[in-house]
Design an enzyme around this catalytic site. Structure first.
Site, PDB file in Angstrom:
ATOM      1  N   GLY A 475      56.816  42.861   0.512  1.00 12.29           N
ATOM      2  CA  GLY A 475      58.128  43.516   0.472  1.00 12.29           C
ATOM      3  C   GLY A 475      59.271  42.534   0.618  1.00 12.29           C
ATOM      4  N   GLY A 704      61.168  29.037   5.519  1.00 17.99           N
ATOM      5  CA  GLY A 704      60.754  30.397   5.911  1.00 17.99           C
ATOM      6  C   GLY A 704      61.785  31.130   6.737  1.00 17.99           C
ATOM      7  N   GLU A 707      60.550  35.682  10.059  1.00 20.13           N
ATOM      8  CA  GLU A 707      60.507  35.886  11.500  1.00 20.13           C
ATOM      9  C   GLU A 707      61.741  35.385  12.240  1.00 20.13           C
ATOM     10  OE1 GLU A 707      56.553  34.575  11.098  1.00 20.13           O
ATOM     11  OE2 GLU A 707      55.805  36.102  12.484  1.00 20.13           O
TER      12      GLU A 707
HETATM   13 MO1  MOS Z   1      53.324  37.920  11.165  1.00 20.17          MO
HETATM   14  S1  MOS Z   1      53.615  38.732  12.950  1.00 20.17           S
HETATM   15  O1  MOS Z   1      52.923  36.378  11.247  1.00 20.17           O
HETATM   16  O2  MOS Z   1      52.844  39.025  10.063  1.00 20.17           O
END
Ligand code: MOS
Length: 750
Positions: A475, A704, A707
């Site tokens: 997604g 990235g 997160e």
């Molecule tokens: Mo993640 S919590 O590395 O999908």
């Protein structure tokens, strides 16, 4: 040709905010998610789950259920093939089977007792209700605090300590605190946060001879292929997992019981089986971000130099082991010579801890960044300046290796400028009913494992291309970004690139979509595969035109060269026309040696607190991120909006509520488990990308964003709450009731 060159200096497609290649399909509902898969003759499965927090199954009587209409099979612990030992993550090489597929010792509300397959979903549910079970209820524990008490009911044999305390030390904290001229100490508590995937967990299982196929909603098809193969003692080649339209924020990484049960019951009935959980089951069973207690003490000199951190943390793993560690940012976000971290984890009778977007980091930020705020105040320093003074440019947990890049100073300073920090901070607190405040918090994300991906790019004789890769787009827009790399390198327009992904039978191994790593793992492999295609095209052109391939160039899909070599579209080369395809293979190169890789970020928040109703309203937020190169500003910004939204939930609304009297979850539904809605998210969300032009991290220069986008959000909101009210909210979420208590009772949150 070097298949792992330095990152691009100039780009034409990479870096553009192009729309998603599958956006129209996804939006219009054409996309076939695992939940949409429907096969001829398919059966539907449903689960009987233990309704008690802690119980032993004395007797299961399936006789009535077997007679129910439409029932074709029931699988329980009475079936020999279902007596499969069950392992849990977090135990590494010393993995112990702490349960089995249908364990008669049920350690939380929701443990599996039997699975029914019937002709329709409703028949399956009716049959589940007809199963008669005799339980022996056992004493239970529902909180981290209770689990630690002497004499607490043991969740596992051997008690409630899930893993021996891990201790990290560097320097000498006694010396560090002795040198400190200001010390702050506070205990923070974060609540258990539940996974609320839009697509519920589940799969469709189908056997074709001895080949098992699972159409699964997950984020790591190759890990799940391996897990299922091991548990069913099958070769990898005979287990196919398709997660083409994957999903998950950490709860869909691991092999789950429903996958194995679906495979077994499909084999038993010789029919495809559709086995998806209900929303309530998702809340009870698929995992969570565990609650944490964190006592953090920090010391600094008058000039703002940090001298010591001491963190004592306890985490609540649920009924089985997990591995949320909360210490990493304390170890390395700021330069600090003396650090001690002690972490414990405890079992309780509830669903288990599982990876959840930046496991451990938002909890850590809640404690660390509020501590930094409190320490700045004590020192009379601006919180942005105090952080700037202490940013670590080497990785203190990895032998002081330099980071490939660290844009945190720019996140702080440019973020503050763009947010209007100084002006907003200067506003007086006031005694009005509604008060405003601004807060700041920083964060990072840590990489643990080495990266792996093998990618194939096929370049066809009409100038179109196929990108074949194992990673799944959960997604994030991953497929679009990967196609941009192909377009960049081969000059193929995005509309002529087909992406084939996340099918263990037809694509190659790639690490799962976890750790914010999909783009930075698969991206360089895609680039390598394209460069391999290019090298082959140049070799073919060299042969055709009788020149050295070093004298030829590939630009925008065309071969050019010295005089005598006609400008030729690559697809027109004789070799391509004859063979029909040129295949390039790319393999992800390792991380750079002797360097550490981290994305960094700083969030700024402005809140409004209604001191009469306890309502906390987020007014605006600015997120400054160093995630390296921005591959696509649209998908990048979406990650940040989503991260902030989750951060709002963590800060203000989300918490699992277990009833201490019955041990049952009281809010296992969309209505009572409060994720933020559009009304809770401010219209003013600003994304400020900071690109440090990292030339070392990998051949794409990107680090990235998934997160880090979440990590400091809740802490920034908590610091803004403090600025608005003068009261520190140490417990998450900051609910209205807790705000009223805080404001009326002073410093401690009730
Ligand atoms: Mo993640 S919590 O590395 O999908």
């Amino acid at each position: 040709m070097d298949l792992n060159p330095k990152p691009w200096t100039q780009t034409t497609v990479v870096g553009k905010a192009v729309p998603r290649i599958d956006g129209a399909e996804r939006l219009s509902g054409v996309t076939r998610y695992a939940l949409d898969v429907s096969l001829p003759d398919m059966l539907f499965a449903a689960t009987l789950r233990c309704p008690h927090a802690h119980a032993r199954v004395v007797k299961v009587d399936l006789s009535k259920a077997r007679e129910m209409p439409g029932v074709r099979a029931i699988l329980s612990d009475a079936d020999k093939e279902a007596q499969i030992p069950w392992y849990f993550n977090g135990y590494g090489p010393n993995a112990r089977a702490l349960s089995r597929l249908f364990d008669p010792h049920c350690r939380y509300q929701g443990e599996e007792i039997a699975v029914v397959a019937a002709e329709t979903q409703l028949q399956a549910w009716d049959a589940v209700r007809a199963i008669q079970v005799e339980y022996q209820q056992l004493p239970f524990v529902t909180s981290l605090e209770d689990a630690q008490k002497p004499g607490a009911p043991p969740v596992q044999d051997g008690g409630n300590l899930a893993s021996p305390a891990s201790v990290y030390t560097r320097g000498d904290i006694a010396k560090g605190f002795a040198e400190a001229e200001a010390v702050v100490e506070e205990t923070y508590r974060t609540s258990c946060e539940l996974h609320t995937s839009q697509e519920v967990h589940g799969c469709v299982a189908h056997w074709d001879g001895d080949l098992l196929t699972l159409w699964d909603s997950d984020q790591s098809p190759f890990d799940i292929q391996r897990g299922v193969a091991e548990l069913l003692r099958m070769p990898l080649s005979k287990v196919r997992v398709n997660a083409r339209y994957g999903a998950g924020f950490g709860s869909k990484l691991d092999t789950s019981k429903y996958m194995v049960a679906a495979a077994l019951i499909a084999r038993k009935t010789r029919r495809p089986v559709k086995y998806f959980l209900t929303r309530e089951e998702v809340y009870l069973c698929v995992g969570n971000r565990p609650a944490h207690l964190m006592k953090l003490k920090a010391g600094a000199k008058k000039d703002g130099t940090l001298t010591a951190f001491e963190l004592t943390a306890a985490g609540e793993v649920g009924a089985y082991p997990g591995d949320d560690n909360v210490g990493q940012m304390v170890q390395e976000l700021y330069t600090c010579p003396n650090v001690k971290i002690t972490e414990d984890q405890y079992f309780i009778n509830a669903g288990q801890n599982r990876a959840f977007r930046a496991p451990g980091f938002p909890q850590c930020a809640w404690a660390l960044e509020q501590t930094m705020d409190a320490l700045a105040e004590k020192l009379g320093l601006d919180p942005v300046d105090f952080r700037l003074k202490n940013v670590a440019m080497v990785c203190q947990t990895e032998e002081n290796r330099p980071y490939t890049s660290n844009g945190l100073p720019q996140c702080l300073s440019e973020g503050a400028k763009a947010f209007g920090w100084k002006e907003a901070r200067a506003g007086a607190r006031g005694e009005a009913a509604i008060v405003r405040g601004v807060g700041v918090a920083s964060g990072m994300w840590g990489y643990l494992a080495p990266p792996h991906a093998t990618v194939i790019v096929k370049y066809f004789d009409d100038g179109s291309a196929n990108l074949n890769m194992g990673s799944t787009d959960i997604g994030t827009g991953h497929c679009t970004v990967m196609a941009q790399i192909v377009a960049e390198e081969l000059g193929v327009p995005l509309g002529k690139i087909e992406v084939e992904s996340a099918d263990t039978q037809t694509t190659q191994f790639a690490d799962g979509a976890s750790g914010s790593r999909s783009v930075m793992i698969t991206g360089p492999a895609v680039r390598s595969a394209c460069l391999d295609v290019k090298a082959k095209l140049l070799a073919a052109a060299a042969a055709e035109f009788q020149v050295f391939d070093g004298d030829l160039k590939f630009e925008n899909g065309e071969i050019t060269g010295p005089p005598g070599v006609p400008r030729t579209p690559a697809r027109r080369l004789r070799f391509v026309q004859e063979q029909g395809v040129v295949v390039g293979v790319g393999v992800r190169a390792p991380h750079p040696a002797n360097k550490s890789v981290r994305p960094f970020c700083t969030h700024f928040a402005e809140v409004e607190v209604n001191r009469r109703t306890g309502e906390v309203r987020l007014v605006r937020m600015l997120a400054a991120h160093d995630s390296g190169r921005v591959m696509n500003l649209a998908t990048y910004s979406n990650q940040v909006y989503g991260g902030i939204t989750m951060g709002i939930g963590f800060a203000l609304t989300e918490q699992r509520i277990l009833d201490a009297n019955t041990g049952k979850m009281l809010n296992a539904n969309f209505h009572d488990y409060k994720i933020p809605t559009a009304l809770d998210v401010p219209a003013e969300l600003t994304v400020l990308p900071i690109d440090p032009h990292d030339t070392e991290v990998n051949s794409t220069g990107t680090k990235g964003i998934g997160e880090p986008a979440l990590v400091p959000a809740a802490a920034a909101i908590a610091n803004a709450f403090y600025h608005a009210t003068g009261v520190r909210a140490t417990v998450s979420p900051i609910t209205r009731a807790s705000v009223i208590n805080l404001l009326h009772q002073g410093r401690k949150q009730g």
